[in-house]
Design a protein around this motif. Structure first.
Motif, short mmCIF file in Angstrom:
data_model
loop_
_atom_site.label_atom_id
_atom_site.label_comp_id
_atom_site.label_asym_id
_atom_site.label_seq_id
_atom_site.Cartn_x
_atom_site.Cartn_y
_atom_site.Cartn_z
N THR A 9 47.37 -25.02 20.98
CA THR A 9 46.25 -24.17 21.40
C THR A 9 45.06 -24.12 20.46
N ARG A 10 45.27 -24.31 19.16
CA ARG A 10 44.14 -24.27 18.22
C ARG A 10 44.54 -24.90 16.88
N ALA A 11 43.53 -25.19 16.07
CA ALA A 11 43.75 -25.81 14.76
C ALA A 11 44.49 -24.85 13.84
N ALA A 12 45.18 -25.42 12.84
CA ALA A 12 45.89 -24.60 11.85
C ALA A 12 46.02 -25.39 10.56
N MET A 13 46.21 -24.66 9.46
CA MET A 13 46.45 -25.28 8.17
C MET A 13 47.94 -25.20 7.89
N ILE A 14 48.53 -26.36 7.62
CA ILE A 14 49.96 -26.43 7.29
C ILE A 14 50.08 -27.19 5.97
N ASN A 15 50.73 -26.57 5.00
CA ASN A 15 50.88 -27.18 3.66
C ASN A 15 49.54 -27.66 3.11
N THR A 16 48.53 -26.86 3.18
CA THR A 16 47.19 -27.08 2.64
C THR A 16 46.35 -28.12 3.37
N THR A 17 46.83 -28.66 4.48
CA THR A 17 46.07 -29.63 5.27
C THR A 17 45.74 -29.00 6.63
N THR A 18 44.48 -29.12 7.06
CA THR A 18 44.07 -28.59 8.35
C THR A 18 44.29 -29.66 9.43
N TYR A 19 44.97 -29.26 10.51
CA TYR A 19 45.24 -30.14 11.64
C TYR A 19 44.54 -29.58 12.87
N GLN A 20 44.15 -30.47 13.79
CA GLN A 20 43.37 -30.08 14.95
C GLN A 20 44.24 -29.72 16.15
N THR A 21 43.66 -29.03 17.11
CA THR A 21 44.33 -28.65 18.35
C THR A 21 44.87 -29.90 19.05
N ILE A 25 52.11 -33.53 14.36
CA ILE A 25 52.18 -33.86 12.95
C ILE A 25 53.61 -34.20 12.58
N GLU A 26 53.81 -35.40 12.05
CA GLU A 26 55.13 -35.82 11.58
C GLU A 26 55.19 -35.65 10.08
N PHE A 27 56.15 -34.88 9.62
CA PHE A 27 56.30 -34.64 8.20
C PHE A 27 57.34 -35.55 7.57
N GLY A 28 58.21 -36.15 8.37
CA GLY A 28 59.26 -36.98 7.81
C GLY A 28 60.26 -36.12 7.05
N LYS A 29 60.82 -36.67 6.01
CA LYS A 29 61.81 -35.93 5.22
C LYS A 29 61.10 -35.02 4.24
N MET A 30 61.48 -33.74 4.28
CA MET A 30 60.87 -32.77 3.37
C MET A 30 61.96 -31.92 2.75
N LYS A 31 61.84 -31.66 1.49
CA LYS A 31 62.78 -30.78 0.82
C LYS A 31 62.16 -29.41 0.58
N GLU A 32 60.86 -29.31 0.83
CA GLU A 32 60.17 -28.04 0.63
C GLU A 32 60.03 -27.30 1.96
N LEU A 33 59.71 -26.04 1.89
CA LEU A 33 59.47 -25.25 3.09
C LEU A 33 58.09 -25.57 3.65
N LEU A 34 57.94 -25.45 4.97
CA LEU A 34 56.63 -25.57 5.58
C LEU A 34 55.92 -24.23 5.44
N LYS A 35 54.67 -24.27 5.02
CA LYS A 35 53.90 -23.04 4.87
C LYS A 35 52.65 -23.19 5.71
N SER A 36 52.41 -22.25 6.63
CA SER A 36 51.21 -22.32 7.46
C SER A 36 50.26 -21.18 7.08
N THR A 37 48.98 -21.51 7.07
CA THR A 37 47.94 -20.53 6.81
C THR A 37 46.98 -20.58 7.99
N ILE A 38 46.83 -19.47 8.68
CA ILE A 38 45.96 -19.41 9.84
C ILE A 38 44.69 -18.67 9.44
#
Length: 87
Positions: A9-21, A25-38
Motif C-alpha cells: 500500500t505505501r513505501a516504508a523504511m526497513i533496516n535503514t533502506t526505503t522501499y517503494q509501494t 524485497i528479498e533479504f535472503g539469510k539474515m541473523k538479525e531482526l528486521l526493523k521497520s521505521t514508518i
C-alpha cells in the motif's frame, strides 16, 4: 531462515533502506531482526515472509508454478481436460 517482505500500500523504511509501494524485497539469510521505521501518520501494510530455504527448481508458465517443464505441461493438460473444475 530466509526472509522477504511486500509493501502493498505505501513505501516504508526497513533496516535503514526505503522501499517503494508494491516492491517485493528479498533479504535472503539474515541473523538479525528486521526493523521497520514508518515515516508517516498513515497505517502501512508490510507482509512478511520467512522460512527454510527452498532448494528445488521453480518453473513458472502462465498461471502455473511447478518444479519442472514436464510438470508444467501436465498442469496444462489437466487444466484443458477439465480436471481443475469450473473456473
Amino acid at each position: 531462515m530466509e526472509y522477504a517482505a511486500l509493501l502493498p500500500t505505501r513505501a516504508a523504511m526497513i533496516n535503514t533502506t526505503t522501499y517503494q509501494t508494491g516492491e517485493f524485497i528479498e533479504f535472503g539469510k539474515m541473523k538479525e531482526l528486521l526493523k521497520s521505521t514508518i515515516k508517516s501518520e498513515l497505517a502501512t501494510d508490510i507482509i512478511l515472509f520467512g522460512g527454510e530455504p527452498y532448494t528445488e527448481p521453480i518453473i513458472a508458465r502462465g498461471p502455473f508454478v511447478m518444479n519442472s517443464d514436464l510438470e508444467i505441461a501436465q498442469a496444462y493438460k489437466d487444466f484443458h481436460a477439465g480436471k481443475y473444475g469450473i473456473i
